[in-house]
Motif scaffolding. Structure first.
Motif, PDB file in Angstrom:
ATOM      1  N   VAL A 280       0.864  -1.185   0.000  1.00  0.00           N
ATOM      2  CA  VAL A 280       0.000   0.000   0.000  1.00  0.00           C
ATOM      3  C   VAL A 280       0.899   1.233   0.000  1.00  0.00           C
ATOM      4  O   VAL A 280       2.111   1.118  -0.013  1.00  0.00           O
ATOM      5  N   TRP A 281       0.302   2.399   0.042  1.00  0.00           N
ATOM      6  CA  TRP A 281       1.096   3.636   0.025  1.00  0.00           C
ATOM      7  C   TRP A 281       1.575   3.957   1.435  1.00  0.00           C
ATOM      8  O   TRP A 281       1.162   4.950   2.048  1.00  0.00           O
ATOM      9  N   ASN A 282       2.451   3.081   1.957  1.00  0.00           N
ATOM     10  CA  ASN A 282       2.964   3.220   3.317  1.00  0.00           C
ATOM     11  C   ASN A 282       4.485   3.363   3.351  1.00  0.00           C
ATOM     12  O   ASN A 282       5.113   3.168   4.385  1.00  0.00           O
ATOM     13  N   ASN A 283       5.082   3.666   2.194  1.00  0.00           N
ATOM     14  CA  ASN A 283       6.538   3.874   2.086  1.00  0.00           C
ATOM     15  C   ASN A 283       7.346   2.639   2.475  1.00  0.00           C
ATOM     16  O   ASN A 283       8.485   2.750   2.933  1.00  0.00           O
ATOM     17  N   PHE A 284       6.762   1.472   2.275  1.00  0.00           N
ATOM     18  CA  PHE A 284       7.395   0.219   2.713  1.00  0.00           C
ATOM     19  C   PHE A 284       7.216  -0.844   1.635  1.00  0.00           C
ATOM     20  O   PHE A 284       6.151  -0.932   1.027  1.00  0.00           O
ATOM     21  N   LEU A 285       8.266  -1.636   1.410  1.00  0.00           N
ATOM     22  CA  LEU A 285       8.254  -2.682   0.378  1.00  0.00           C
ATOM     23  C   LEU A 285       7.882  -2.067  -0.965  1.00  0.00           C
ATOM     24  O   LEU A 285       6.838  -2.359  -1.541  1.00  0.00           O
ATOM     25  N   LEU A 286       8.771  -1.219  -1.451  1.00  0.00           N
ATOM     26  CA  LEU A 286       8.475  -0.358  -2.595  1.00  0.00           C
ATOM     27  C   LEU A 286       8.753  -0.970  -3.961  1.00  0.00           C
ATOM     28  O   LEU A 286       8.478  -0.338  -4.974  1.00  0.00           O
ATOM     29  N   SER A 287       9.313  -2.168  -4.013  1.00  0.00           N
ATOM     30  CA  SER A 287       9.584  -2.794  -5.302  1.00  0.00           C
ATOM     31  C   SER A 287       9.219  -4.274  -5.234  1.00  0.00           C
ATOM     32  O   SER A 287       9.167  -4.857  -4.142  1.00  0.00           O
ATOM     33  N   PRO A 288       8.978  -4.901  -6.380  1.00  0.00           N
ATOM     34  CA  PRO A 288       8.649  -6.330  -6.376  1.00  0.00           C
ATOM     35  C   PRO A 288       9.799  -7.182  -5.859  1.00  0.00           C
ATOM     36  O   PRO A 288       9.571  -8.209  -5.223  1.00  0.00           O
ATOM     37  N   LEU A 289      11.033  -6.761  -6.095  1.00  0.00           N
ATOM     38  CA  LEU A 289      12.182  -7.516  -5.590  1.00  0.00           C
ATOM     39  C   LEU A 289      12.215  -7.496  -4.063  1.00  0.00           C
ATOM     40  O   LEU A 289      12.509  -8.505  -3.417  1.00  0.00           O
ATOM     41  N   GLU A 290      11.896  -6.330  -3.495  1.00  0.00           N
ATOM     42  CA  GLU A 290      11.909  -6.211  -2.043  1.00  0.00           C
ATOM     43  C   GLU A 290      10.764  -7.004  -1.407  1.00  0.00           C
ATOM     44  O   GLU A 290      10.942  -7.654  -0.375  1.00  0.00           O
ATOM     45  N   MET A 291       9.597  -6.939  -2.040  1.00  0.00           N
ATOM     46  CA  MET A 291       8.476  -7.722  -1.518  1.00  0.00           C
ATOM     47  C   MET A 291       8.792  -9.214  -1.575  1.00  0.00           C
ATOM     48  O   MET A 291       8.511  -9.958  -0.634  1.00  0.00           O
ATOM     49  N   ALA A 292       9.390  -9.653  -2.670  1.00  0.00           N
ATOM     50  CA  ALA A 292       9.754 -11.062  -2.812  1.00  0.00           C
ATOM     51  C   ALA A 292      10.742 -11.473  -1.723  1.00  0.00           C
ATOM     52  O   ALA A 292      10.604 -12.540  -1.107  1.00  0.00           O
ATOM     53  N   ARG A 293      11.745 -10.626  -1.476  1.00  0.00           N
ATOM     54  CA  ARG A 293      12.729 -10.932  -0.437  1.00  0.00           C
ATOM     55  C   ARG A 293      12.062 -11.003   0.935  1.00  0.00           C
ATOM     56  O   ARG A 293      12.365 -11.881   1.749  1.00  0.00           O
ATOM     57  N   PHE A 294      11.138 -10.063   1.196  1.00  0.00           N
ATOM     58  CA  PHE A 294      10.441 -10.029   2.485  1.00  0.00           C
ATOM     59  C   PHE A 294       9.688 -11.333   2.710  1.00  0.00           C
ATOM     60  O   PHE A 294       9.782 -11.937   3.784  1.00  0.00           O
ATOM     61  N   ILE A 295       8.949 -11.775   1.713  1.00  0.00           N
ATOM     62  CA  ILE A 295       8.187 -13.019   1.835  1.00  0.00           C
ATOM     63  C   ILE A 295       9.130 -14.208   2.009  1.00  0.00           C
ATOM     64  O   ILE A 295       8.913 -15.084   2.858  1.00  0.00           O
ATOM     65  N   ASP A 296      10.196 -14.228   1.239  1.00  0.00           N
ATOM     66  CA  ASP A 296      11.130 -15.356   1.283  1.00  0.00           C
ATOM     67  C   ASP A 296      11.877 -15.447   2.609  1.00  0.00           C
ATOM     68  O   ASP A 296      12.343 -16.528   2.987  1.00  0.00           O
ATOM     69  N   ASP A 297      12.013 -14.326   3.317  1.00  0.00           N
ATOM     70  CA  ASP A 297      12.718 -14.338   4.596  1.00  0.00           C
ATOM     71  C   ASP A 297      12.084 -15.304   5.594  1.00  0.00           C
ATOM     72  O   ASP A 297      12.767 -15.829   6.478  1.00  0.00           O
TER      73      ASP A 297
END
Length: 283
Positions: free
Chosen positions: A167-184
């Motif tokens: 969402v527009w919360n200035n967090f997880l701003l790219s698909p690569l970052e979201m993917a890394r977050f989930i994979d963690d």
């Protein structure tokens, strides 16, 4: 029909078939709060079912009587509650600086998962963090990972996926970052809730879909118009729905897609269902 015409028709048919969803195609859903007509829970569920939707998404509720009422309506109408929009804003943010507030947010997240189980849902939408002047990016990341990990045993026990939304919360701003977050998490109980409309302002939804792939557990459908900076009715904004559909088909997405709107982008359930079907069918 001559040979050239025959080959042209055959090529068009082949291209069309190549981008059809498999038999297990995405399911159409609507958010409960988007249903304006109907007085009772059962009446609203019935409106959604008759419009052609396959499921519904509801807000969190912690009163057992409310849970029983929604579950009974779901069972009677034959409209599954597939997800709970727990959110996570305010005091439920896992990124808060106060350790006691973060601990309370984790406990509330666990209650949200138990609510989803009681309703028969298998997904819970979570906004884990906000980055602002008081919360550094690294703090938001580390605190939200820590909080989600503490709730994972409850998610597994309830058989409910924690789906993190961008969402527009200035967090997880790219698909690569979201993917890394989930994979963690290295867990089947943490995935992402992908919102198509939220990406258009600063990116391309189809790019996110192809990068996230099987990490996507649910999809929110919104359309967005860049020149006005507003969400608009489905198929009336800047989302390239044909390319979004193609990307979803490529990654094998076959779960629920829930329509979401905020005001002027409202459509009656019947018309909304038809527009979602256009996305699925590719027409």
């Amino acid at each position: 029909m001559n040979r050239r015409e025959f080959l042209g028709v055959s090529a068009a048919a082949a291209a069309s078939a190549a981008f059809r969803f498999p038999e297990d195609k995405p399911k159409k859903s609507l958010i409960y709060g988007m249903v304006k007509a109907g007085g009772t829970v059962e009446e609203k569920f019935d409106i959604v079912k008759k419009a052609g939707f396959d499921g519904i998404e509801v807000p969190p509720m912690f009163n057992p009587d409310d849970q029983a009422k929604f579950k009974a309506a779901s069972d009677k109408v034959g409209l599954p509650i597939h997800s709970v929009i727990y959110g996570g804003w305010g005091n439920n943010l896992l990124s808060q600086a106060d350790p006691e507030k973060r601990a309370a947010a984790v406990e509330n997240l666990k209650k949200g998962l138990q609510c989803a189980k009681a309703l028969g849902a298998t997904n819970l939408l979570l906004v884990p963090a906000v980055v602002d002047a008081k919360t550094r990016y690294v703090e938001a990341y580390e605190r939200s990972v820590e909080g989600i990990k503490k709730a994972l045993p409850t998610a597994e026990d309830c058989q409910v996926v924690i789906a993190v939304e961008e969402v527009w919360n200035n967090f997880l701003l790219s698909p690569l970052e979201m993917a890394r977050f989930i994979d963690d998490f290295q867990s089947p109980w943490v995935k992402t809730y992908f919102d198509v409309g939220n990406i258009v302002k600063n990116g391309w939804p189809e790019d996110w879909i192809r990068t996230l792939g099987k990490r996507i557990n649910r999809v929110h459908l919104k359309d967005y118009q860049k020149k006005t900076g507003k969400f608009v009715k489905l198929w009336e904004g800047d989302v390239n729905w044909k390319e979004v559909r193609k990307a979803l088909q490529e990654v094998g997405f076959a779960n629920y897609m829930s329509a979401e709107f905020n005001g002027d982008d409202y459509l009656e359930p019947d018309e909304l269902c038809k527009r979602i079907e256009r996305i699925i069918s590719g027409e």
